[in-house]
Design a protein around this motif. Structure first.
Motif, PDB file in Angstrom:
ATOM      1  N   LYS A  86       1.071  -1.192   0.237  1.00 51.55           N
ATOM      2  CA  LYS A  86      -0.219  -0.180   0.167  1.00 51.55           C
ATOM      3  C   LYS A  86       0.513   1.483  -0.101  1.00 51.55           C
ATOM      4  CE  LYS A  86      -4.217   2.184   3.032  1.00 51.55           C
ATOM      5  NZ  LYS A  86      -4.386   2.199   4.530  1.00 51.55           N
ATOM      6  N   CYS A  87       0.771   2.210  -0.883  1.00 49.30           N
ATOM      7  CA  CYS A  87       0.879   2.955  -1.240  1.00 49.30           C
ATOM      8  C   CYS A  87       1.102   4.233  -0.154  1.00 49.30           C
ATOM      9  CB  CYS A  87       0.668   3.996  -1.974  1.00 49.30           C
ATOM     10  SG  CYS A  87       1.929   5.551  -2.586  1.00 49.30           S
ATOM     11  N   THR A  88       2.965   4.993   0.500  1.00 49.20           N
ATOM     12  CA  THR A  88       2.182   5.388   1.611  1.00 49.20           C
ATOM     13  C   THR A  88       1.793   7.234   1.869  1.00 49.20           C
ATOM     14  OG1 THR A  88       4.830   6.099   1.834  1.00 49.20           O
ATOM     15  CG2 THR A  88       4.014   4.198   3.029  1.00 49.20           C
ATOM     16  N   HIS A  89       0.952   7.342   0.519  1.00 46.87           N
ATOM     17  CA  HIS A  89       0.653   8.521  -0.191  1.00 46.87           C
ATOM     18  C   HIS A  89      -0.564   8.308  -0.612  1.00 46.87           C
ATOM     19  CE1 HIS A  89      -0.535  11.620  -3.415  1.00 46.87           C
ATOM     20  NE2 HIS A  89      -0.049  12.179  -2.234  1.00 46.87           N
ATOM     21  N   LEU A  90      -1.342   8.134  -1.015  1.00 46.33           N
ATOM     22  CA  LEU A  90      -3.194   7.686  -0.480  1.00 46.33           C
ATOM     23  C   LEU A  90      -3.239   6.391  -0.832  1.00 46.33           C
ATOM     24  CD1 LEU A  90      -4.173  11.055  -3.010  1.00 46.33           C
ATOM     25  CD2 LEU A  90      -3.716  11.144  -0.380  1.00 46.33           C
ATOM     26  N   GLY A  91      -1.970   5.240  -0.798  1.00 46.01           N
ATOM     27  CA  GLY A  91      -3.007   4.076  -0.666  1.00 46.01           C
ATOM     28  C   GLY A  91      -3.238   2.839  -1.654  1.00 46.01           C
ATOM     29  N   CYS A  92      -2.777   3.436  -2.743  1.00 47.43           N
ATOM     30  CA  CYS A  92      -2.845   2.403  -4.143  1.00 47.43           C
ATOM     31  C   CYS A  92      -1.737   1.587  -3.657  1.00 47.43           C
ATOM     32  CB  CYS A  92      -2.396   3.695  -5.400  1.00 47.43           C
ATOM     33  SG  CYS A  92      -3.461   4.601  -5.834  1.00 47.43           S
ATOM     34  N   ALA A  93      -2.123   0.533  -4.031  1.00 47.51           N
ATOM     35  CA  ALA A  93      -1.379  -1.108  -4.690  1.00 47.51           C
ATOM     36  C   ALA A  93      -0.263  -0.722  -5.657  1.00 47.51           C
ATOM     37  CB  ALA A  93      -2.159  -2.286  -4.913  1.00 47.51           C
ATOM     38  N   PRO A 106       1.230   3.713  -9.542  1.00 46.97           N
ATOM     39  CA  PRO A 106       1.073   4.100 -11.132  1.00 46.97           C
ATOM     40  C   PRO A 106      -0.204   5.362 -10.897  1.00 46.97           C
ATOM     41  CG  PRO A 106      -0.356   1.849  -9.553  1.00 46.97           C
ATOM     42  CD  PRO A 106       0.770   2.393  -9.170  1.00 46.97           C
ATOM     43  N   CYS A 107       0.102   5.869  -9.395  1.00 42.41           N
ATOM     44  CA  CYS A 107      -1.504   6.596  -8.927  1.00 42.41           C
ATOM     45  C   CYS A 107      -0.658   8.243  -9.235  1.00 42.41           C
ATOM     46  CB  CYS A 107      -2.161   6.561  -8.091  1.00 42.41           C
ATOM     47  SG  CYS A 107      -3.170   5.557  -7.544  1.00 42.41           S
ATOM     48  N   HIS A 108       0.012   8.268  -8.722  1.00 42.24           N
ATOM     49  CA  HIS A 108       1.282   9.701  -8.944  1.00 42.24           C
ATOM     50  C   HIS A 108       2.361   9.465  -8.899  1.00 42.24           C
ATOM     51  CE1 HIS A 108      -2.764  10.040  -6.273  1.00 42.24           C
ATOM     52  NE2 HIS A 108      -2.804  10.973  -7.368  1.00 42.24           N
ATOM     53  N   GLY A 109       3.358   8.686  -9.052  1.00 42.29           N
ATOM     54  CA  GLY A 109       4.517   8.527  -9.895  1.00 42.29           C
ATOM     55  C   GLY A 109       5.532   7.992  -8.248  1.00 42.29           C
ATOM     56  N   SER A 110       4.876   7.963  -7.360  1.00 42.99           N
ATOM     57  CA  SER A 110       6.111   7.943  -6.109  1.00 42.99           C
ATOM     58  C   SER A 110       6.488   6.587  -6.595  1.00 42.99           C
ATOM     59  CB  SER A 110       5.252   7.573  -5.343  1.00 42.99           C
ATOM     60  OG  SER A 110       4.718   8.834  -4.462  1.00 42.99           O
ATOM     61  N   GLU A 111       8.047   7.150  -5.991  1.00 39.00           N
ATOM     62  CA  GLU A 111       8.620   5.255  -6.382  1.00 39.00           C
ATOM     63  C   GLU A 111       9.626   4.879  -4.875  1.00 39.00           C
ATOM     64  OE1 GLU A 111       9.648   6.005 -11.565  1.00 39.00           O
ATOM     65  OE2 GLU A 111      11.479   6.421  -9.888  1.00 39.00           O
ATOM     66  N   PRO A 121       8.922  11.574  -4.654  1.00 39.60           N
ATOM     67  CA  PRO A 121       7.849  11.650  -4.160  1.00 39.60           C
ATOM     68  C   PRO A 121       6.787  11.656  -4.709  1.00 39.60           C
ATOM     69  CG  PRO A 121       9.269  14.014  -4.186  1.00 39.60           C
ATOM     70  CD  PRO A 121       9.506  12.502  -4.545  1.00 39.60           C
ATOM     71  N   PRO A 122       5.543  11.540  -4.555  1.00 42.62           N
ATOM     72  CA  PRO A 122       4.804  12.214  -3.488  1.00 42.62           C
ATOM     73  C   PRO A 122       5.185  11.405  -2.197  1.00 42.62           C
ATOM     74  CG  PRO A 122       3.003  12.349  -4.721  1.00 42.62           C
ATOM     75  CD  PRO A 122       4.664  11.885  -5.683  1.00 42.62           C
ATOM     76  N   ALA A 123       5.349  10.282  -2.139  1.00 43.00           N
ATOM     77  CA  ALA A 123       5.141   9.572  -0.568  1.00 43.00           C
ATOM     78  C   ALA A 123       6.088  10.343   0.106  1.00 43.00           C
ATOM     79  CB  ALA A 123       5.693   7.848  -1.460  1.00 43.00           C
TER      80      ALA A 123
HETATM   81  S1  FES Z   1      -1.070   7.280  -4.340  1.00 48.62           S
HETATM   82 FE1  FES Z   1       0.828   6.455  -4.768  1.00 48.62          FE
HETATM   83  S2  FES Z   1       1.943   8.065  -5.144  1.00 48.62           S
HETATM   84 FE2  FES Z   1       0.078   8.731  -4.666  1.00 48.62          FE
END
Ligand code: FES
Length: 160
Positions: A86-93, A106-111, A121-123
């Protein structure tokens, strides 16, 4: 001579309120029992996963366990860690990208690095991890305990 008993409106209301109260108590008891019972069975998210033997996971490998929502990472030096997907930004897998050797959201490009450290970022923080337990060469992951981290470090890694 038998005397038939009439149920007054007041008696009826007493019985109805008593039944409603008993039902409410039963429901409350059920909720308490559910709360006190174990969170999840082995092999279900929230429980412990027995994932395999140490030698099943070559150094430098990332193995997904979808039912547990985690990746078992074996670093090049042989250490293990289990990362929550679970992404620490907004929770996408967050999927593992074998080509770049990174986790790429895949949501906002965090790596993220293979140990979960944020590369882009943005994570706001590394991927969360789960405790890894190695007993007699068998690797287990406890998905009932999510460990949040401000940074990655040697304490995250378990060696056989
Ligand atoms: S939810 Fe992963 S970068 Fe935003």
């Amino acid at each position: 001579m038998s005397e038939s008993k009439k149920i007054t409106r007041r008696d009826f209301l007493k019985i109805a309120w008593g039944a409603a109260g008993a039902l409410a108590l039963l429901e409350a008891g059920g909720i308490v029992l559910k709360f006190l019972s174990p969170k999840a069975a082995e092999g279900e998210f929230g429980g412990v996963f027995t994932v395999g033997n140490v030698e099943d996971f070559p150094p430098g490998s990332v193995t997904p366990f979808n039912a547990g929502r985690f990746y078992l990472v074996r670093l090049a030096d042989g250490g293990f860690l289990a990362l929550y997907r679970k992404c620490t930004h907004l929770g996408c897998a967050v999927p593992w990208d074998q080509t770049s050797g990174r986790f790429v959201c895949p949501c906002h490009g965090s790596e993220f690095e293979p140990d979960g450290m944020v590369l882009n970022p943005p994570a706001p923080r590394p991927l969360d991890r789960f405790p890894v337990i190695i007993e007699d060469g068998v690797v287990k992951v406890d998905t009932g305990t999510i460990i949040q981290r401000d940074r990655t470090g040697p304490d995250d890694i378990v060696y056989p």
